[in-house]
Enzyme design. Sequence first.
Site, short mmCIF file in Angstrom:
data_model
loop_
_atom_site.label_atom_id
_atom_site.label_comp_id
_atom_site.label_asym_id
_atom_site.label_seq_id
_atom_site.Cartn_x
_atom_site.Cartn_y
_atom_site.Cartn_z
N GLU A 1 0.83 -1.20 0.00
CA GLU A 1 0.00 0.00 0.00
C GLU A 1 0.86 1.25 0.00
O GLU A 1 0.48 2.29 -0.55
CB GLU A 1 -0.95 0.00 1.21
N HIS B 1 6.41 -26.50 2.92
CA HIS B 1 5.58 -27.53 2.30
C HIS B 1 4.50 -26.92 1.42
O HIS B 1 3.51 -27.58 1.09
CB HIS B 1 4.96 -28.41 3.38
N LYS C 1 -14.01 1.48 -3.97
CA LYS C 1 -14.96 1.84 -2.91
C LYS C 1 -16.05 2.77 -3.44
O LYS C 1 -17.22 2.63 -3.09
CB LYS C 1 -14.21 2.51 -1.74
#
Length: 605
Positions: free
Chosen positions: A410, A441, A569
């Site tokens: 960000e 893994h 948004k």
Amino acid sequence: MSDYFSKLKEHVVESTEINGCTPSIATATFNAPYEVARKTKMLGVTDSSLLNLPAWKRLQSLYEKYGNDSILSHFEKDHQRFQRYSIEIDLHSDDNFLFLDYSKSHINDEIKDALVALAEERGVRAFAKAMFDGQRVNSTENRAVLHVALRNRSNRPIIVDGKDVMSDVNNVLAQMKDFTERVRSGEWKGQTGKSIYNIVNIGIGGSDLGPVMVTEALKPFSKRDLHCFFVSNVDGTHMAEVLKQVNLEETIFIIASKTFTTQETLTNAMSARNALMSYLKENGISTDGAVAKHFVALSTNTEKVREFGIDTVNMFAFWDWVGGRYSVWSAIGLSVMLSIGYDNFVEFLTGAHVMDNHFASTPTEQNLPMMLALVGIWYNNFFGSETQAVLPYDQYLWRLPAYLQQLDMESNGKGVTKKSGAVAVQTGPIVFGEAGTNGQHAFYQLIHQGTKIIPCDFIGCVQTQNRVGDHHRTLMSNFFAQTEALMVGKNAEEVRQELVKSGMSGDAIENMIPHKTFTGSRPSNSILVNALTPRALGAIIAMYEHKVLVQGAIWGINSYDQWGVELGKVLAKSILPQLKSGNIVSDHDGSTNGLINMFNTRAHL
């Protein structure tokens, strides 16, 4: 510039063909400048000032000269390499320290000197001083950036608009202390007279990731009968599952929203309030004053907080010079203080303050955040590495990769410089990670043998918080083994000998060798603390904050805004009424229209 990279590409492809590597790997790596130019063309004129710096040009030539050297060859030439390419900071608490080993990287003295010169030519120290002094370094929002003030344990004056902010910082810290001690002691009572045993933090982004990560990391220092929950996602499932786990009579909700208008946070807050009111009514309990006893606010919007029903005495302020992803040191850390207590929270602040002092006063070549950042620049911009793995070998740090993902991506996920020109180079990396040994893994296969060079930060502790058999030695043996394996690799002859010993022969051996060969020279940093204490964690976080600052300053971008989160948004606010109406829509693009209409025709809400 283009001639340089064309020649460099040819040189590396020829070299990798000789070494038996796939030419396409080198070709893909050195297409990076062209990709940057293509992707940022729409942003306007390119800001090429960085490319014209003498240090940048020097680094280009050094990459061409040394880029194909193995990391191991540096150790063969220099038996003091580990000592010369590592930095240790005393955290001034017991035996605790923070240590960085960056010797397992393609760095030599010439490269290091050029990287240090780059920081000087780009004015990194002057920019850092401007931030520490309260200047408005957030250029697009015309704001100061002063998370360092929140942990300024020296109380040196920090002036913003002619006012020393330390008085306000200390007042809020004292308010947090009073509140958390009342809750932790049992003095604070809910609507039915019961003490509080559940804390539900409702926030998103920096109002969530920081508190979640820190409370998890410092769980050994927590009040174990005070349970912390975190709700961030606007998906009702997140809130519903938390509400199933708490007794509302014994719960305080912390609403973390600077403006008290954040859609996700306010949606969740209203659902929590509705749940409390419904519970009280269903059980014949008065609701008068209930919100004031079960909700507190981390905000600056007094009017909205009061409208919600929260007593403004229990509103904890912070300021516009505190960015969300840098806010865990502020009132946003209230859930952290509730969990670990005031004294431990101050230790957390102190660790960051120690790192701040180190960063502000230490020469670049011995400056831990500086060198961490410069090594990252070297790999991102000259090796074409677009990712950064964060690999904490301590289960308590399992949320650190997600926290650093926001901090870095960000902050430095920008394509425009502060001069409003398109960037000429790659900027912020893609950050990911997982706690060791789980990651081994999952995705280490790609790190060891994939076609991408992924610099790794391994983070571990000398001491464990939980002595269980040989678990900690086993964990750290994997830490050290992975960093060694990434660097050393395994060549064809070593594989051949192993296969012969296993009983394999002939063509079967030759066919298997490429699959079991490790090229090595995969870079990593090793970061160690003595123990994961509040002070050590504060230092680690501040280290990464300053790393982000250094890289952003070199790239010439604003690391302290986040316009990229806004567009989606805004569009969501226009789409929500369409989902509520259930009507067929046609005012978006074809794909979005189709998705909305499919949802509206099939949803049964």
